[in-house]
Design a protein around this motif. Structure first.
Motif, PDB file in Angstrom:
ATOM      1  N   ARG A 100       7.893 -27.895  -8.186  1.00  0.00           N
ATOM      2  CA  ARG A 100       8.378 -26.533  -7.960  1.00  0.00           C
ATOM      3  C   ARG A 100       8.938 -25.942  -9.259  1.00  0.00           C
ATOM      4  O   ARG A 100       8.638 -24.795  -9.627  1.00  0.00           O
ATOM      5  N   SER A 101       9.744 -26.727  -9.961  1.00  0.00           N
ATOM      6  CA  SER A 101      10.379 -26.255 -11.186  1.00  0.00           C
ATOM      7  C   SER A 101       9.354 -25.958 -12.277  1.00  0.00           C
ATOM      8  O   SER A 101       9.417 -24.921 -12.950  1.00  0.00           O
ATOM      9  N   LEU A 102       8.397 -26.856 -12.458  1.00  0.00           N
ATOM     10  CA  LEU A 102       7.388 -26.668 -13.496  1.00  0.00           C
ATOM     11  C   LEU A 102       6.488 -25.469 -13.187  1.00  0.00           C
ATOM     12  O   LEU A 102       6.125 -24.703 -14.088  1.00  0.00           O
ATOM     13  N   THR A 103       6.140 -25.298 -11.922  1.00  0.00           N
ATOM     14  CA  THR A 103       5.294 -24.171 -11.538  1.00  0.00           C
ATOM     15  C   THR A 103       6.035 -22.852 -11.728  1.00  0.00           C
ATOM     16  O   THR A 103       5.467 -21.867 -12.232  1.00  0.00           O
ATOM     17  N   ALA A 104       7.320 -22.821 -11.352  1.00  0.00           N
ATOM     18  CA  ALA A 104       8.128 -21.621 -11.568  1.00  0.00           C
ATOM     19  C   ALA A 104       8.250 -21.328 -13.058  1.00  0.00           C
ATOM     20  O   ALA A 104       8.208 -20.161 -13.483  1.00  0.00           O
ATOM     21  N   GLY A 105       8.376 -22.382 -13.860  1.00  0.00           N
ATOM     22  CA  GLY A 105       8.455 -22.208 -15.300  1.00  0.00           C
ATOM     23  C   GLY A 105       7.200 -21.579 -15.871  1.00  0.00           C
ATOM     24  O   GLY A 105       7.262 -20.745 -16.787  1.00  0.00           O
ATOM     25  N   GLU A 106       6.042 -21.959 -15.329  1.00  0.00           N
ATOM     26  CA  GLU A 106       4.784 -21.361 -15.777  1.00  0.00           C
ATOM     27  C   GLU A 106       4.732 -19.878 -15.419  1.00  0.00           C
ATOM     28  O   GLU A 106       4.217 -19.057 -16.183  1.00  0.00           O
ATOM     29  N   ALA A 107       5.255 -19.531 -14.250  1.00  0.00           N
ATOM     30  CA  ALA A 107       5.295 -18.125 -13.861  1.00  0.00           C
ATOM     31  C   ALA A 107       6.173 -17.321 -14.821  1.00  0.00           C
ATOM     32  O   ALA A 107       5.825 -16.205 -15.230  1.00  0.00           O
ATOM     33  N   ILE A 108       7.303 -17.914 -15.211  1.00  0.00           N
ATOM     34  CA  ILE A 108       8.197 -17.243 -16.158  1.00  0.00           C
ATOM     35  C   ILE A 108       7.524 -17.106 -17.516  1.00  0.00           C
ATOM     36  O   ILE A 108       7.620 -16.064 -18.180  1.00  0.00           O
ATOM     37  N   GLU A 109       6.824 -18.155 -17.954  1.00  0.00           N
ATOM     38  CA  GLU A 109       6.119 -18.087 -19.237  1.00  0.00           C
ATOM     39  C   GLU A 109       5.100 -16.957 -19.237  1.00  0.00           C
ATOM     40  O   GLU A 109       4.889 -16.290 -20.245  1.00  0.00           O
ATOM     41  N   GLY A 110       4.447 -16.753 -18.082  1.00  0.00           N
ATOM     42  CA  GLY A 110       3.476 -15.668 -17.984  1.00  0.00           C
ATOM     43  C   GLY A 110       4.116 -14.309 -18.192  1.00  0.00           C
ATOM     44  O   GLY A 110       3.553 -13.437 -18.875  1.00  0.00           O
ATOM     45  N   VAL A 111       5.305 -14.126 -17.629  1.00  0.00           N
ATOM     46  CA  VAL A 111       6.010 -12.858 -17.812  1.00  0.00           C
ATOM     47  C   VAL A 111       6.475 -12.713 -19.270  1.00  0.00           C
ATOM     48  O   VAL A 111       6.345 -11.640 -19.878  1.00  0.00           O
ATOM     49  N   MET A 112       6.997 -13.791 -19.839  1.00  0.00           N
ATOM     50  CA  MET A 112       7.485 -13.748 -21.209  1.00  0.00           C
ATOM     51  C   MET A 112       6.361 -13.474 -22.206  1.00  0.00           C
ATOM     52  O   MET A 112       6.598 -12.944 -23.296  1.00  0.00           O
ATOM     53  N   LEU A 121      10.280  -0.869 -26.266  1.00  0.00           N
ATOM     54  CA  LEU A 121      11.107  -1.261 -27.407  1.00  0.00           C
ATOM     55  C   LEU A 121      12.046  -0.128 -27.794  1.00  0.00           C
ATOM     56  O   LEU A 121      13.242  -0.347 -28.042  1.00  0.00           O
ATOM     57  N   GLN A 122      11.523   1.092 -27.835  1.00  0.00           N
ATOM     58  CA  GLN A 122      12.349   2.240 -28.202  1.00  0.00           C
ATOM     59  C   GLN A 122      13.438   2.468 -27.165  1.00  0.00           C
ATOM     60  O   GLN A 122      14.587   2.784 -27.505  1.00  0.00           O
ATOM     61  N   ALA A 123      13.094   2.306 -25.890  1.00  0.00           N
ATOM     62  CA  ALA A 123      14.093   2.483 -24.825  1.00  0.00           C
ATOM     63  C   ALA A 123      15.217   1.467 -24.951  1.00  0.00           C
ATOM     64  O   ALA A 123      16.397   1.793 -24.768  1.00  0.00           O
ATOM     65  N   ALA A 124      14.853   0.213 -25.274  1.00  0.00           N
ATOM     66  CA  ALA A 124      15.874  -0.826 -25.439  1.00  0.00           C
ATOM     67  C   ALA A 124      16.753  -0.520 -26.642  1.00  0.00           C
ATOM     68  O   ALA A 124      17.976  -0.721 -26.603  1.00  0.00           O
ATOM     69  N   TYR A 125      16.132  -0.027 -27.710  1.00  0.00           N
ATOM     70  CA  TYR A 125      16.902   0.326 -28.918  1.00  0.00           C
ATOM     71  C   TYR A 125      17.868   1.469 -28.608  1.00  0.00           C
ATOM     72  O   TYR A 125      19.057   1.406 -28.956  1.00  0.00           O
ATOM     73  N   GLU A 239      14.849  -9.284 -31.793  1.00  0.00           N
ATOM     74  CA  GLU A 239      15.947  -9.416 -30.829  1.00  0.00           C
ATOM     75  C   GLU A 239      15.718  -8.538 -29.604  1.00  0.00           C
ATOM     76  O   GLU A 239      15.909  -8.964 -28.457  1.00  0.00           O
ATOM     77  N   LEU A 240      15.259  -7.302 -29.829  1.00  0.00           N
ATOM     78  CA  LEU A 240      15.031  -6.379 -28.724  1.00  0.00           C
ATOM     79  C   LEU A 240      13.849  -6.814 -27.867  1.00  0.00           C
ATOM     80  O   LEU A 240      13.877  -6.668 -26.632  1.00  0.00           O
ATOM     81  N   GLU A 241      12.787  -7.325 -28.499  1.00  0.00           N
ATOM     82  CA  GLU A 241      11.636  -7.810 -27.729  1.00  0.00           C
ATOM     83  C   GLU A 241      12.053  -8.943 -26.790  1.00  0.00           C
ATOM     84  O   GLU A 241      11.616  -8.999 -25.638  1.00  0.00           O
ATOM     85  N   THR A 242      12.914  -9.825 -27.292  1.00  0.00           N
ATOM     86  CA  THR A 242      13.404 -10.919 -26.450  1.00  0.00           C
ATOM     87  C   THR A 242      14.213 -10.364 -25.284  1.00  0.00           C
ATOM     88  O   THR A 242      14.064 -10.814 -24.132  1.00  0.00           O
ATOM     89  N   GLN A 243      15.054  -9.379 -25.545  1.00  0.00           N
ATOM     90  CA  GLN A 243      15.855  -8.774 -24.481  1.00  0.00           C
ATOM     91  C   GLN A 243      14.972  -8.123 -23.420  1.00  0.00           C
ATOM     92  O   GLN A 243      15.215  -8.267 -22.216  1.00  0.00           O
ATOM     93  N   VAL A 244      13.937  -7.406 -23.867  1.00  0.00           N
ATOM     94  CA  VAL A 244      13.033  -6.739 -22.916  1.00  0.00           C
ATOM     95  C   VAL A 244      12.322  -7.772 -22.050  1.00  0.00           C
ATOM     96  O   VAL A 244      12.210  -7.620 -20.829  1.00  0.00           O
ATOM     97  N   ARG A 245      11.858  -8.856 -22.686  1.00  0.00           N
ATOM     98  CA  ARG A 245      11.160  -9.898 -21.925  1.00  0.00           C
ATOM     99  C   ARG A 245      12.098 -10.581 -20.931  1.00  0.00           C
ATOM    100  O   ARG A 245      11.714 -10.869 -19.794  1.00  0.00           O
TER     101      ARG A 245
END
Length: 282
Positions: A100-112, A121-125, A239-245
């Motif tokens: 379950r944990s590994l599969t959920a992690g793959e789903a998160i990686e897909g979003v990231m 990016l501009q909106a986050a800035y 830094e902003l790209e990481t925040q958006v993701r």
């Protein structure tokens, strides 16, 4: 609770008897490196095993790691084949949780991994910097000593015309002493509260009365002040790209959880202390 086998003994032995690994044509994740009772062990299994090793073991020579990991997997496979009967709940449930944990992690990686658009990016800035109040920054020097008496004497010496930087070089016990006590530029929150409060109340060019902090007694000179400017977007892009993701991940988690058919009613009325009953897993 069951303890997983470690790589320690195998790696220690491998370090003493390691031999070069025979070359193979274009090896890949599915390349079989050994079989144990018809069970295949692949390079993929070895890669996963290596990735989970503590950092200190990952620094071992490649030939030592290769032999040690392969030995460990061979031993584990032989031991697993020798097991008879039903696996206890601690094993089957651990497998379910890990899957379950590994599969959920793959789903998160897909979003990231999704691209961050220029608009996002501009909106986050803008959200972080556009309406932010400009912060005042300070350039100061200090002389650090252990007692108030020493600090009083230094303040009197400077009021009498002594050069601040030269006195700092001679008498300051802080690491900035050899540089004339210079601390460079700093903004709010970068200094301990008592020091920051004293600096904020000073005029440029002035020297403070002794200020006590947990480090000792300070005599402070405020050299300059300036209004800090917001950084350019390119300087904070990563830094902003990481925040958006990360925001996308949290939104995805909340959205998917809300859309799922979740029924927690069976958990109502259960005493939370039952989670201490680890003997149920045997």
């Amino acid at each position: 609770m069951q303890k997983p086998l470690t790589f320690l003994s195998s790696l220690a032995l491998a370090a003493a008897v390691a031999l070069p690994v025979a070359a193979q044509d274009e090896p890949g994740v599915d390349t079989v490196v050994a079989t144990v009772n018809d069970t295949e062990i692949t390079l993929g299994h070895m890669l996963v095993a290596r990735a989970t090793l503590p950092q200190q073991y990952q620094q071992l020579p490649d030939d030592v790691l290769f032999k040690g990991i392969l030995d460990q997997l061979v031993q584990q496979t032989a031991l697993a084949d020798s097991f008879t009967g039903e696996l206890p709940p601690r094993v089957t449930l651990s497998i379910e949780n890990e899957t379950r944990s590994l599969t959920a992690g793959e789903a998160i990686e897909g979003v990231m991994a999704e691209d961050v658009s220029d608009e996002e990016l501009q909106a986050a800035y803008d959200a972080q910097y556009k309406d932010a109040e400009p912060e005042q920054e300070f350039n100061a020097s200090h002389i650090l000593v252990e007692t108030k008496e020493e600090a009083d004497a230094i303040k009197a010496e400077i009021d009498g015309g002594a050069d601040f930087a030269e006195v700092a070089k001679e008498k300051s016990t802080g690491p900035s002493g050899p540089g004339g006590g210079s601390l460079g530029w700093f903004g709010p929150g970068m200094m301990v509260p008592a020091f920051e409060e004293a600096v904020a109340g000073m005029e440029a060019g002035s020297v403070s009365d002794p200020v006590e902090t947990q480090f000792g007694w300070h005599v402070i000179k405020l050299n300059e002040t300036r209004t800090g400017e917001a950084p350019a977007l390119e300087d904070v892009r990563e830094e902003l790209e990481t925040q958006v993701r990360q925001t996308k991940v949290q939104e995805a988690i909340e959205s998917l959880t809300e859309a799922a058919e979740v029924d927690r009613s069976a958990a109502e009325g259960i005493d939370p202390t039952v989670l201490k009953n680890t003997e149920w897993l045997n």
